[in-house]
Design an enzyme around this catalytic site. Structure first.
Site, PDB file in Angstrom:
ATOM      1  N   HIS A  70      18.359  24.934  25.624  1.00 23.79           N
ATOM      2  CA  HIS A  70      16.933  25.416  25.194  1.00 23.79           C
ATOM      3  C   HIS A  70      16.208  25.604  26.469  1.00 23.79           C
ATOM      4  CE1 HIS A  70      13.182  25.139  23.040  1.00 23.79           C
ATOM      5  NE2 HIS A  70      13.828  25.103  21.770  1.00 23.79           N
ATOM      6  N   GLU A 115      17.144  31.230  24.845  1.00 25.84           N
ATOM      7  CA  GLU A 115      17.995  30.346  24.782  1.00 25.84           C
ATOM      8  C   GLU A 115      19.381  30.747  24.359  1.00 25.84           C
ATOM      9  OE1 GLU A 115      15.850  27.872  21.778  1.00 25.84           O
ATOM     10  OE2 GLU A 115      13.984  28.405  22.887  1.00 25.84           O
TER      11      GLU A 115
HETATM   12  O1  TA6 Z   1      14.066  27.242  19.914  1.00 29.45           O
HETATM   13  C1  TA6 Z   1      13.000  27.424  19.222  1.00 29.45           C
HETATM   14  C2  TA6 Z   1      12.453  26.419  18.357  1.00 29.45           C
HETATM   15  O2  TA6 Z   1      13.491  26.102  17.420  1.00 29.45           O
HETATM   16  C3  TA6 Z   1      11.355  26.581  17.655  1.00 29.45           C
HETATM   17  O3  TA6 Z   1      11.178  27.015  16.364  1.00 29.45           O
HETATM   18  C4  TA6 Z   1      10.510  25.332  18.030  1.00 29.45           C
HETATM   19  O4  TA6 Z   1      10.830  24.367  17.146  1.00 29.45           O
HETATM   20  C5  TA6 Z   1      11.380  24.916  19.479  1.00 29.45           C
HETATM   21  O5  TA6 Z   1      12.553  25.198  19.280  1.00 29.45           O
HETATM   22  C6  TA6 Z   1      11.032  23.497  19.981  1.00 29.45           C
HETATM   23  O6  TA6 Z   1      11.578  22.424  19.132  1.00 29.45           O
HETATM   24  P1  TA6 Z   1      11.560  20.818  19.618  1.00 29.45           P
HETATM   25  O7  TA6 Z   1      12.169  20.365  18.524  1.00 29.45           O
HETATM   26  O8  TA6 Z   1      12.017  20.812  21.027  1.00 29.45           O
HETATM   27  O9  TA6 Z   1      10.112  20.722  19.373  1.00 29.45           O
END
Ligand code: TA6
Length: 321
Positions: free
Chosen positions: A187, A291
């Site tokens: 991520h 990501e």
């Molecule tokens: O990767 C994008 C995502 O899935 C978004 O939908 C948002 O939820 C982000 O990840 C951040 O997620 P987190 O659990 O780190 O707040």
């Protein structure tokens, strides 16, 4: 002995300065640096890369000013590791009681060691690199997490720092006898100057799920991704090189290996304001998440089987292979 006949002092090392690796006093962070100035910092909490600096010492990753770095929660920024499930887990599934994005990013990993490739150049050490390995296995999980996902696994996570480039690779092994399945993703919060001037190429021909549009399946846009509001898209089945551009110049070149899906995310102002660990309040202008992952469908690993995937991010002008 007259000066002319005195042997010259032996060099400290055969080819000058080499990569350095340091573990913090409190054993919470590993730092590696190269003679070229490139530097990376990894927390053992989640094996989260929290900083990557290129040869000009400029920070290349976004880390929220309010990120929790004390192990109390997932780090908001850097490169959180998502495993064994991406996103909110599905209902009636082996992962359904896990938190969003799984437990890897909130577990304490162990540092397994380093491999340095010493510079072969006598002129400069620009070709030196260092690989740092981290491990997480089921016996290291909290009791609660083990109960939620009672499977035998071993993760080996490798971070390779070279001049102008960061390589990230995850090996996932089923160390038990019973099969299980997973999705995984890295991520990565890339730091950019101004999201309104960013375009992303490489995903034009790829269909995607638009999570802002209520998880609607969208056909390929056919044009680079630009940003004018909250953006949360899951691109699947693409092996293309991805370029993150600002204006006409490329800021990052991202080459994936075995991770054929890619999520592109920017929370924009409102979503950023809703996250208590997101700062500064306008920080969303200086980040874009690209990501690399395997998230389209759950991948099944039989007992003893291994899966591997990753990416490398290169800065403009990085030393070619
Ligand atoms: O990767 C994008 C995502 O899935 C978004 O939908 C948002 O939820 C982000 O990840 C951040 O997620 P987190 O659990 O780190 O707040």
């Amino acid at each position: 002995m007259p000066r002319a006949d005195r042997p010259s002092a032996l060099p400290l090392s055969p080819t000058g300065p080499q990569p350095l690796v340091d573990i913090s006093e409190d054993n919470s962070k590993v730092t590696a640096s190269l003679p070229s100035g490139d530097r990376v910092e990894i927390l053992l909490h989640g094996a989260t890369v929290i900083s990557w600096k290129g040869p000009n010492n400029a920070e290349k990753l976004f880390l929220s000013s309010k990120a929790a770095l004390d192990g109390s929660k997932a780090v908001r920024g850097g490169i959180p590791v998502v495993f064994p499930v991406f996103g909110p887990p599905p209902k009636d599934h082996a992962t359904s009681t896990l938190p969003q994005h799984g437990f890897a990013r909130t577990s304490r990993w162990e540092y397994l060691g380093k491999t340095s490739s010493e510079s072969t150049s006598t002129r400069s050490a620009l070709d030196s690199s260092v690989k740092l390995d981290f491990g997480l296995s089921n016996d290291m999980l909290s009791e609660a997490d083990r109960k939620k996902w009672p499977h035998d696994f071993g993760l080996t996570y490798s971070i390779t720092l070279s001049t102008g480039e960061l390589g990230v690779s995850l090996e996932i092994k089923n160390t038990g006898e019973k099969a299980w399945e997973f999705t995984t993703l890295l991520h990565t919060y890339f730091r950019i100057q101004d999201i309104s001037k960013v375009s992303i190429t490489g995903l034009e021909p790829t269909a995607y799920i638009d999570k802002v549009g209520g998880a609607a399946q969208k056909s390929a846009a056919g044009s680079p991704i630009t940003f004018s509001g909250e953006t949360d898209r899951v691109y699947t089945d693409s092996t293309n090189t991805i370029l993150v551009k600002e204006g006409n110049s490329t800021t990052f070149e991202i080459v994936r290996d075995g991770m054929n899906d890619c999520v592109v995310w920017n929370p924009w102002s409102e979503k950023a304001a809703s996250m208590s660990d997101f700062g500064p309040s306008d920080g969303w202008k200086n980040m874009v998440c690209v990501e690399a992952g395997a998230v389209k469908e759950f991948l099944k690993l039989e007992g003893g089987e291994t899966w591997q995937g990753g990416f490398r991010a290169r800065l403009p002008g990085a030393v070619d292979d």
